[in-house]
Design an enzyme around this catalytic site. Structure first.
Site, mmCIF file in Angstrom:
data_model
loop_
_atom_site.group_PDB
_atom_site.id
_atom_site.type_symbol
_atom_site.label_atom_id
_atom_site.label_comp_id
_atom_site.label_asym_id
_atom_site.label_seq_id
_atom_site.Cartn_x
_atom_site.Cartn_y
_atom_site.Cartn_z
ATOM 1 N N THR A 161 0.839 -1.189 0.000
ATOM 2 C CA THR A 161 0.000 0.000 0.000
ATOM 3 C C THR A 161 0.875 1.240 0.000
ATOM 4 O O THR A 161 2.034 1.216 0.403
ATOM 5 C CB THR A 161 -0.909 0.034 1.238
ATOM 6 N N GLU A 210 -6.620 -3.016 0.290
ATOM 7 C CA GLU A 210 -6.901 -4.155 1.151
ATOM 8 C C GLU A 210 -8.116 -4.972 0.717
ATOM 9 O O GLU A 210 -8.357 -6.060 1.241
ATOM 10 C CB GLU A 210 -7.119 -3.671 2.598
ATOM 11 N N LYS A 246 -12.309 19.310 11.206
ATOM 12 C CA LYS A 246 -13.016 19.495 12.476
ATOM 13 C C LYS A 246 -12.964 20.978 12.843
ATOM 14 O O LYS A 246 -11.927 21.489 13.252
ATOM 15 C CB LYS A 246 -12.386 18.631 13.559
ATOM 16 N N TRP A 271 -18.023 18.506 11.938
ATOM 17 C CA TRP A 271 -17.198 17.819 10.951
ATOM 18 C C TRP A 271 -17.580 18.307 9.559
ATOM 19 O O TRP A 271 -18.762 18.286 9.183
ATOM 20 C CB TRP A 271 -17.417 16.304 11.022
#
Length: 560
Positions: free
Chosen positions: A189, A336, A446, A451
């Site tokens: 990755t 993944e 934030k 959010w």
């Protein structure tokens, strides 16, 4: 455990293992004469392809490659890479697809970490390889790949040149049966922190992923992206999640395949035009690069279908592609997950809706494909309802998800905490099953206890006619904790400052799409947005660049 009825098989019943070799047999069974094309230099039939896979298997076996060994490949997207995707795992070895866009230090780390024993190296990477060869701890032999006339191999411990060796090898190989749970592939990755992490997939997982992807892109009528009469060309590197697994599907179906080598915008457009490519897949930045190519300027791409993944698909890119005759479909996955998890699907209700509504759903991450379970979980492990509003981390179950990280069991346990794979993405699920990715957990802004989604802001900003590309990140703010900062690449001859951007975003505030504090108060106009090795926005580097500009009081920052 639930007690169920199990009937013993006949003593001589064949226990059919799910192995990659089964995918290879189908393509030539359906269309032996279909072509596999490399750039504008090589083309051959599926019958020849199968022979070349057998020849490569013989070359590797005679060079000493054994079942369980890891064989690495450093090449551009090519017919040879496709041959490696089959021949290497089919002899029981493990294919390591090296990300050649990593730094030499990272490539060295991945090769040593993966225990590479044998390496196929394109001559364009010979200098890179020779620069790290002295620090490789497990490599025993190399093999040269080249498009040039000079077949001389100067790599250390070289067994010869690819085409020369294949020409001398037998076109037949008795590929054995073995445990379908044997590891077939591995790659690393490209996270923005720490060393790359190794993921791995078994034959069983890759076969199941191939079947699910074939069903998704070939059978669902509102998608219908690739069938046997299509022409396929990847614009996702083959080193990255097996080019999203589509080459296995294309080979199984006997589809004409075109491999472009190094990604050059002009050549990509030429191949699409001359080879009549109808299906591809890529990240948004690659599509933008191709649409901006000189040879694409007056070309009608009508009939071309492209899956967009890796990064969010926004309205502006969707509309720009549609205007050029390209049908985009969003999909979601990650390294993944092998990678396919979800793909855009419009049911009868959505198909009957307005064009704007259909577009809104086409650019979402889509509906989970067959055999995938998806849920939304909070930080305490509690599940949220699928109401389209409740945000949390997207967690997954499917038969092809990596079972851990190679040689990093503690990180594997984190990945699979609670028996679900944790994606690190903030998302919602709605009643129709649509996944809507709101942001990476680490990229959520934030501010003032709220959010903000950087992806939503990027989508809205991208709709400004002067904006070619945008990235939004949160930067520290003493009053609000964080404030959104927009990095912009503008179209030729255009200008835009923070005040004009505010005016552009005001209607979205009035319509309730975003709150007023989501409007960036500071922007920077640049010529290029930093990207990772697989073409995603590199937001870690962007934050560092912004901090340096702010500290230096850079003149090109625009503030309201």
């Amino acid at each position: 455990m639930l007690k169920t009825r199990v009937i013993p098989a006949a003593q001589n019943a064949y226990q059919y293992p799910l192995l990659i070799k089964s995918l290879l047999l189908s393509g030539s069974r359906y269309e032996k004469g279909r072509e596999i094309v490399y750039r504008d230099t090589v083309r051959y039939s599926y019958a020849t392809f199968n022979e070349r896979v057998a020849r490569l298997a013989n070359v590797l076996t005679e060079a000493g490659v054994k079942a369980g060994d890891t064989v690495a490949v450093m090449d551009w997207d090519s017919h040879r890479y496709l041959e490696c995707m089959f021949a290497i795992p089919m002899i029981g070895a493990v294919l390591h697809t090296i990300n050649i866009r990593l730094s030499p230090e990272q490539i060295l780390y991945t090769m040593n970490h993966a225990d590479d024993r044998f390496v196929l190296v394109n001559s364009e990477f010979a200098a890179l390889y020779q620069g790290i060869a002295g620090q490789l701890t497990t490599v025993e032999k190399t093999l040269l790949i080249t498009d040039g006339a000079d077949k001389t191999c100067t790599l250390p411990d070289c067994v010869g040149e690819y085409e020369t060796l294949l020409a001398a090898a037998s076109p037949r190989y008795a590929f054995p049966d073995f445990d379908e749970n044997s590891v077939a592939t591995t790659f690393y990755t490209t996270g923005t922190t720490g060393n790359p992490k190794g993921v791995y997939f078994t034959h069983r997982q890759l076969v199941l992923h191939t079947l699910a992807m074939a069903a998704t892109i070939g059978s669902l009528d509102s998608i219908r992206l690739m069938g046997t009469d299509d022409v396929y060309m990847p614009i996702t590197p083959m080193f990255h999640v097996h080019a999203w697994g589509v080459p296995y599907v294309a080979t199984m179906l006997g589809v004409k395949q075109v491999y472009p080598g190094r990604y050059e915008p002009e050549l990509l457009c030429k191949l699409i035009r001359e080879e009549k490519v109808t299906f591809s897949h890529c990240v948004p930045t690659i599509l933008q690069m191709m649409l901006n190519a000189a040879s694409a300027k007056d070309h009608d791409f009508g009939g071309l279908k492209i899956i967009i993944g890796g990064s969010a698909l926004n309205h502006a890119l969707y509309d720009a592609a549609k205007a050029r005759g390209i049908q985009l479909t969003a999909a979601y996955g990650m390294s993944e997950t092998c990678p396919l998890i979800s793909c855009g699907y419009l049911n009868e209700e959505l198909c009957a809706g307005s064009e704007d509504e259909r577009t809104t759903y086409r650019i979402k991450a889509g509906v989970p494909v067959p055999l995938v379970e998806a849920a939304i979980m909070d930080e305490h492990g509690r599940f949220h309802p699928a109401d389209g509003e409740s945000q949390g981390e997207l967690v997954l179950r499917a038969p092809w998800l990596t079972q851990g990280y190679f040689r990093e069991p503690e990180k594997g346990e984190e990945l699979w905490a609670g028996g679900w794979m944790h994606t690190g993405d903030v998302a919602t699920l709605d009643g129709m099953g649509f996944i809507d990715i709101r942001d990476r957990i680490k990229d959520v802004i934030k501010t003032g206890g709220e959010w903000l989604s950087s992806l939503e802001l990027e989508d809205l900003i991208s709709r400004h006619p002067s904006v070619r590309e945008v990235a939004v990140v949160g930067v520290p703010d003493p009053q609000w904790g964080e404030r959104p900062f927009a990095l912009l690449v503008l179209r030729d001859g255009q200008a835009l400052d923070a005040k004009a951007l505010r005016e552009h975003l005001k209607p979205f505030v009035e319509q309730g799409h975003i709150n007023k504090w989501a409007i960036p108060s500071q922007i920077a106009v640049v010529t290029e947005v930093p990207k990772t090795s697989v073409g995603k926005l590199d937001k870690k580097r962007i934050r560092v660049d912004i901090a340096q500009w702010q500290e230096a009081g850079s003149a090109f920052l625009s503030t309201v």
